[in-house]
Design an enzyme around this catalytic site. Structure first.
Site, mmCIF file in Angstrom:
data_model
loop_
_atom_site.group_PDB
_atom_site.id
_atom_site.type_symbol
_atom_site.label_atom_id
_atom_site.label_comp_id
_atom_site.label_asym_id
_atom_site.label_seq_id
_atom_site.Cartn_x
_atom_site.Cartn_y
_atom_site.Cartn_z
ATOM 1 N N ASP A 205 34.301 42.366 31.604
ATOM 2 C CA ASP A 205 34.345 42.190 33.051
ATOM 3 C C ASP A 205 35.442 41.162 33.240
ATOM 4 O O ASP A 205 35.255 39.991 32.918
ATOM 5 C CB ASP A 205 33.010 41.653 33.562
ATOM 6 C CG ASP A 205 33.038 41.442 35.065
ATOM 7 O OD1 ASP A 205 34.103 41.036 35.585
ATOM 8 O OD2 ASP A 205 32.020 41.670 35.721
ATOM 9 N N HIS A 206 36.609 41.597 33.703
ATOM 10 C CA HIS A 206 37.754 40.705 33.602
ATOM 11 C C HIS A 206 37.615 39.460 34.472
ATOM 12 O O HIS A 206 38.345 38.492 34.293
ATOM 13 C CB HIS A 206 39.074 41.447 33.853
ATOM 14 C CG HIS A 206 39.378 41.701 35.294
ATOM 15 N ND1 HIS A 206 38.856 42.756 35.981
ATOM 16 C CD2 HIS A 206 40.162 41.034 36.179
ATOM 17 C CE1 HIS A 206 39.307 42.737 37.233
ATOM 18 N NE2 HIS A 206 40.101 41.696 37.378
ATOM 19 N N ASP A 263 32.185 49.602 41.751
ATOM 20 C CA ASP A 263 33.507 49.105 41.368
ATOM 21 C C ASP A 263 33.557 47.573 41.363
ATOM 22 O O ASP A 263 34.198 46.982 40.504
ATOM 23 C CB ASP A 263 34.554 49.662 42.347
ATOM 24 C CG ASP A 263 35.974 49.346 41.922
ATOM 25 O OD1 ASP A 263 36.285 49.584 40.736
ATOM 26 O OD2 ASP A 263 36.769 48.868 42.749
ATOM 27 N N HIS A 268 31.821 42.372 38.987
ATOM 28 C CA HIS A 268 32.538 41.132 39.308
ATOM 29 C C HIS A 268 31.744 40.212 40.239
ATOM 30 O O HIS A 268 31.598 39.021 39.977
ATOM 31 C CB HIS A 268 33.874 41.448 39.994
ATOM 32 C CG HIS A 268 34.755 42.379 39.210
ATOM 33 N ND1 HIS A 268 34.786 42.406 37.839
ATOM 34 C CD2 HIS A 268 35.651 43.307 39.616
ATOM 35 C CE1 HIS A 268 35.658 43.324 37.433
ATOM 36 N NE2 HIS A 268 36.194 43.889 38.497
HETATM 37 C C1 BG6 Z 1 38.843 46.173 39.231
HETATM 38 C C2 BG6 Z 1 38.507 47.226 40.248
HETATM 39 O O1 BG6 Z 1 37.794 46.029 38.312
HETATM 40 O O2 BG6 Z 1 39.069 44.945 39.889
HETATM 41 C C3 BG6 Z 1 39.637 47.359 41.248
HETATM 42 O O3 BG6 Z 1 38.304 48.480 39.600
HETATM 43 C C4 BG6 Z 1 39.959 46.021 41.860
HETATM 44 O O4 BG6 Z 1 39.298 48.293 42.267
HETATM 45 C C5 BG6 Z 1 40.167 44.969 40.783
HETATM 46 O O5 BG6 Z 1 41.154 46.165 42.617
HETATM 47 C C6 BG6 Z 1 40.291 43.570 41.381
HETATM 48 O O6 BG6 Z 1 40.701 42.681 40.389
HETATM 49 P P1 BG6 Z 1 41.494 41.338 40.759
HETATM 50 O O7 BG6 Z 1 41.666 40.645 39.452
HETATM 51 O O8 BG6 Z 1 42.773 41.747 41.413
HETATM 52 O O9 BG6 Z 1 40.591 40.605 41.717
#
Ligand code: BG6
Length: 497
Positions: A205-206, A263, A268
């Site tokens: 989960d980045h 998503d 997140h």
């Molecule tokens: C991803 C989603 O996991 O996270 C995307 O699949 C989203 O839809 C993205 O745009 C958002 O990541 P960040 O790092 O730009 O907040």
């Protein structure tokens, strides 16, 4: 539970020293879904930046796998363009790129064809000889979730997954969403653990790779003054927003399956809730009784920073009349001693007026309005996850002059000006940790299941035919009016971002 670590392996991940930098061992990173958006936008740029920072092992290779027909050179060329466009550091350094690209290979084929994996196996053997990667493999599943089980099964059949007891490591990095609901997440956990050992599994989960998200732990548990007030006695409510200007960027096929709940919220945003609400030091007491009130939205045509943009239903690969939500606002009630009666309001959406992710902890009003009704605003602690990363505390101060006229002012910590260093992208940190075998910032199977319990309950409500269609909202606004009404019914308003 099969994925609980052995007792003597239980360590406090916050223990100093655990995260000391160590060089990763040689390895080949295999990206399934190499022609996709994630590989182009995030993964290969992150690996390139690790090369720029001299963090990659000296013996390293990238093997892309997907259906598109590329030669090794065409793949490298395509990636060069992607890095030129999306890399954190630019322009691309030709010398570093030359070394980096020398280790790039490509295997074309379908994920359900055993022949693809036979060719992958041969390719990895060639890479071991040419690049000295010593049989160490990091498999990255950058594919739609429905494909994970097939790829895992084919890898196993082809003898490409070694047990942790053999020499040469095998690790699998699995992208979110991990499953579509609780039942499929459980099935996937079972399947993964039939094929691999939990120590080999990196559920990514980045958001956990973001500095500002990791800092929540330091902020809460490294400072004495906040913990005593971090509860229902002082906190009125918490608002978490994860808004994006972007629409679905050509990912209609994926998004139609996912929607905003799968998503963004299940992973997140619930990670942010966990880090904000959990008990110290590291255990997250998953609230199993969570009640939620939900408002859905879908963007209609509108404009973002002056440019006209289409509505969701006009996007490529989106079904006419689609009910997929691109916005959700919801109220969670966590039934615990600490948080009883403190609503958590969450919202996330595509095509908002701007990109902004923050947690706002709003404290209770003062009991006696000494300076006049409404003259002082409740204190708010704002944790800006992105952009303008930082933390601000809003409090009342006296405006200079004769009368007692309070105004809200801010104590503001900003990463940019305080630490004059460039912040690495989340994927850089996480890819490096996976190469090192450090699972601290990855999600264990039981946590994924706990998150699905919450999101699954909500999905069950909203996916029942009797649930109203998403409200349309104009692109470039903060979602439908019903989202404001959700808070207005509780006498509250969303913060203006
Ligand atoms: C991803 C989603 O996991 O996270 C995307 O699949 C989203 O839809 C993205 O745009 C958002 O990541 P960040 O790092 O730009 O907040």
């Amino acid at each position: 539970m099969p994925y609980a670590p052995e007792h003597d392996e239980v360590q406090n991940p916050l223990r100093p020293g655990l995260r000391a930098e160590s060089a990763p061992e040689p390895c080949a990173a295999v990206i399934f879904g190499a022609s996709g958006d994630l590989a182009h936008r995030k993964l290969v740029p992150a690996l390139y930046n690790l090369a720029v920072g001299a963090h990659l092992p000296a013996a390293f290779a990238i093997v892309g796998v997907s259906k598109s027909e590329y030669s090794h050179d065409e793949f490298a060329k395509d990636m060069r363009e992607a890095v030129g466009k999306f890399s954190r550091t630019r322009p691309v350094d030709p010398e570093i790129w030359g070394d980096f690209a020398a280790g790039m290979r490509y295997v074309a084929g379908s994920f359900d064809d055993p022949d693809t994996f036979a060719r992958l196996r041969a390719q990895l053997e060639e890479v071991d000889r040419a690049r000295a990667t010593r049989g160490n493999r990091l498999y990255y599943f950058a594919t739609p979730p429905s494909v994970f089980p097939t790829v895992l099964g084919r890898l196993k059949e082809a003898g490409l997954i070694r047990s942790p007891l053999e020499s040469g490591f095998t690790r699998v990095v699995i992208e979110k969403p991990f499953g579509r609901d609780l039942a499929s997440a459980r099935a996937l956990n079972r399947l993964v653990l039939q094929t691999c050992d939990e120590r080999q599994v990196f559920r990514i989960d980045h958001y956990l790779g973001k500095e500002t998200v990791q800092n929540l732990l330091v902020f809460r548990f490294g400072n004495a003054i906040f913990e005593p007030i971090w509860n229902r006695r002082y906190v009125d409510h918490v608002q978490i927003t994860a808004g994006e200007e972007l629409g679905i960027e050509g990912r209609g096929r994926y998004y139609e399956e996912a929607g905003v709940l799968r998503d963004m919220i299940q992973n997140h945003v619930l990670q942010l809730v966990s880090l904000c609400a959990m008990e110290p030091p590291t255990a997250f007491d998953s609230p199993d009784q969570v009640a939620a009130k939900v408002v859905l939205g879908q963007y209609a045509p509108g404009s973002i920073v002056g440019a006209d943009v289409p509505g969701y239903q006009q996007e490529k690969d989106v079904a006419p009349g689609s009910r997929t939500p691109t916005f959700v606002a919801l109220r969670l009630n966590l039934r615990s001693w600490r948080w009883d009666g403190v609503p958590f309001y969450l919202r996330s959406g595509k095509r908002m007026p701007k990109r902004a992710t923050e947690i706002a902890v709003q404290f209770r009003r003062i009991p006696h309005q000494l300076f006049g009704e409404g003259a002082t605003q409740p204190n708010v602690l704002i944790i800006r996850v992105q952009p303008q990363e930082g933390i601000a505390l809003r409090f009342s101060a006296k405006v200079p002059g004769e009368r007692y006229r309070p105004r809200t002012v801010s104590m503001d910590f900003r990463y940019g000006t305080t630490f004059a260093v460039a912040t690495p992208e989340a994927y850089e940190r996480l890819l490096l940790d996976a190469m090192r075998g450090d699972q601290t910032l990855f999600t264990r199977g039981d946590e994924v299941e706990a998150a699905w319990k919450i999101a699954g309950g909500i999905l069950k409500q909203i996916e029942s035919p009797s649930f109203p269609r998403p409200h349309l909202y104009e692109a470039g606004t903060w979602g439908p009016r019903a989202a404001d009404e959700l808070l207005a019914r509780d006498g509250r308003t969303w913060r203006r971002l």
